[in-house]
Design a protein around this motif. Structure first.
Motif, PDB file in Angstrom:
ATOM      1  N   ASN A  42       0.804  -1.210   0.000  1.00 20.13           N
ATOM      2  CA  ASN A  42       0.000   0.000   0.000  1.00 20.13           C
ATOM      3  C   ASN A  42       0.843   1.269   0.000  1.00 20.13           C
ATOM      4  N   CYS A 134     -10.639  -1.277  -4.284  1.00 18.43           N
ATOM      5  CA  CYS A 134     -11.466  -1.681  -3.144  1.00 18.43           C
ATOM      6  C   CYS A 134     -12.327  -0.514  -2.670  1.00 18.43           C
ATOM      7  N   CYS A 137     -11.818   0.456   0.948  1.00 17.28           N
ATOM      8  CA  CYS A 137     -10.574   1.187   1.195  1.00 17.28           C
ATOM      9  C   CYS A 137     -10.663   2.632   0.710  1.00 17.28           C
ATOM     10  N   HIS A 138     -11.334   2.864  -0.432  1.00 12.74           N
ATOM     11  CA  HIS A 138     -11.274   4.172  -1.083  1.00 12.74           C
ATOM     12  C   HIS A 138     -12.635   4.735  -1.487  1.00 12.74           C
ATOM     13  N   GLN A 286      -7.498  -6.723   4.649  1.00 16.59           N
ATOM     14  CA  GLN A 286      -7.150  -5.311   4.719  1.00 16.59           C
ATOM     15  C   GLN A 286      -6.102  -5.122   5.815  1.00 16.59           C
TER      16      GLN A 286
END
Length: 322
Positions: A42, A134, A137-138, A286
């Motif tokens: 990441n 994702c 995530c975003h 995650q």
């Protein structure tokens, strides 16, 4: 191995899973070395999300905090890449990319995965910025923006519906995949998803900002954000040197990646003394769940060492008592 530094546990990988495991082991008064290549998955992302207490923290900051925390418990962190591992009489010996060797009684491998993106010009360069994969995530950061989804597997229809939770402006680019079934076409139409046929040629960028998608026909479709589902491939070269190979992971009969399997929920592998945690074994983990996996594996590694030490102590006790 006379001149090879030796530890109770070597943790390979200094991301969330590795540092979490190292923290638990350090607090258990184990001698621990973290070998960290310094290239977390990441790294391109600006912030970590869904990590309770650390929401919005930049990944580099999170890992810097983690390194400080493990160091407080005597854990050594070394910037290097572990290239091979071999079994020894007492555990394992690892060769690092600087030519040095280190040894340990147990291994915790948390080397993560590589995102293999669709072959579209410019896509990889924007990954983690305005090319995403994702929504959990975003999605919040992309809310109410013009989102495009590049179909690269059969899950794209599901993805188009999912991203509709965050924005009403979703376009699905079939990118040369077969036409939608009548049922799928109806479902997307009902949700207001626009479907564009034809292969995608490139990502359009202006002033370091994604502005659209260029089709092979030359047509440009304006978009603010693109979603591209990668194939997830475990970084497993080190594990392969011990005979542990990644296997295909399927969802609804479709392969979405390759991971090194664990034989139980703790992350124990088929090779005695080796545990895995994080994305190398759980492709969908995650950051927070990778950290939890590292903690669980560390607890079982410590217990495994205790069992070995107790067996040795019992043998010594019997000899003394004989």
């Amino acid at each position: 191995m006379e001149n090879t530094p030796s530890f109770d546990v070597i943790v390979v990988g200094g991301g969330a899973a590795g540092l979490s495991g190292a923290l638990a082991l350090g607090r258990a008064r184990r001698s621990v070395l973290v070998v960290d290549a310094g290239d977390p998955r990441n790294a391109p992302a600006s912030h970590v999300h869904n990590y309770l207490g650390r929401e919005g923290t930049p990944p580099a900051e999170l890992y810097a905090i983690g390194r400080e925390e493990v160091a407080a418990y005597g854990v050594e962190v070394r910037r290097a890449r572990a290239t091979t591992a071999v079994r020894t009489d007492v555990g394992f010996e690892l060769t690092l990319d600087d030519g040095s060797r280190v040894a340990a009684r147990r291994l915790l491998v948390t080397t993560g995965l590589t995102d293999v993106l669709p072959d579209v010009a410019g896509l990889a360069e924007r990954f983690g910025r305005d090319v995403l994969h994702c929504p959990y995530c975003h999605g919040w950061e992309a809310r109410d923006r013009a989102v495009g989804i590049i179909a690269s597997n059969p899950f794209a229809v599901h993805g188009a519906q999912l991203w509709g939770q965050w924005t009403a402006d979703v376009t699905l680019f079939l990118n040369g995949r077969p036409p939608l079934s009548e049922e799928d076409a109806e479902r997307l139409a009902a949700r207001g998803v626009t479907v564009v046929e034809g292969p995608v040629a490139a990502v359009v960028v202006e002033d370091d900002r994604l502005t659209g998608v260029r089709l092979e026909s030359g047509e440009v479709v304006a978009r603010d954000v693109l979603v591209a589902a990668p194939q997830f491939v475990a970084n497993s070269d080190l594990l392969a040197s011990l005979g542990l190979e990644p296997v295909a992971q399927e969802m609804f009969g479709e392969v979405f990646g390759y991971a090194v399997p664990a034989v139980d929920p703790s992350g124990r592998t088929a090779v005695a003394g080796v545990w895995v945690a994080g994305n190398v074994t759980d492709l969908r983990a995650q950051v927070i769940s990778a950290a939890a996996g590292g903690l669980n594996a560390a607890a079982m590694i410590n217990m495994d060492l205790i069992e070995e030490e107790t067996a040795t102590a019992v043998e010594a006790y019997r000899r003394k008592s004989a």
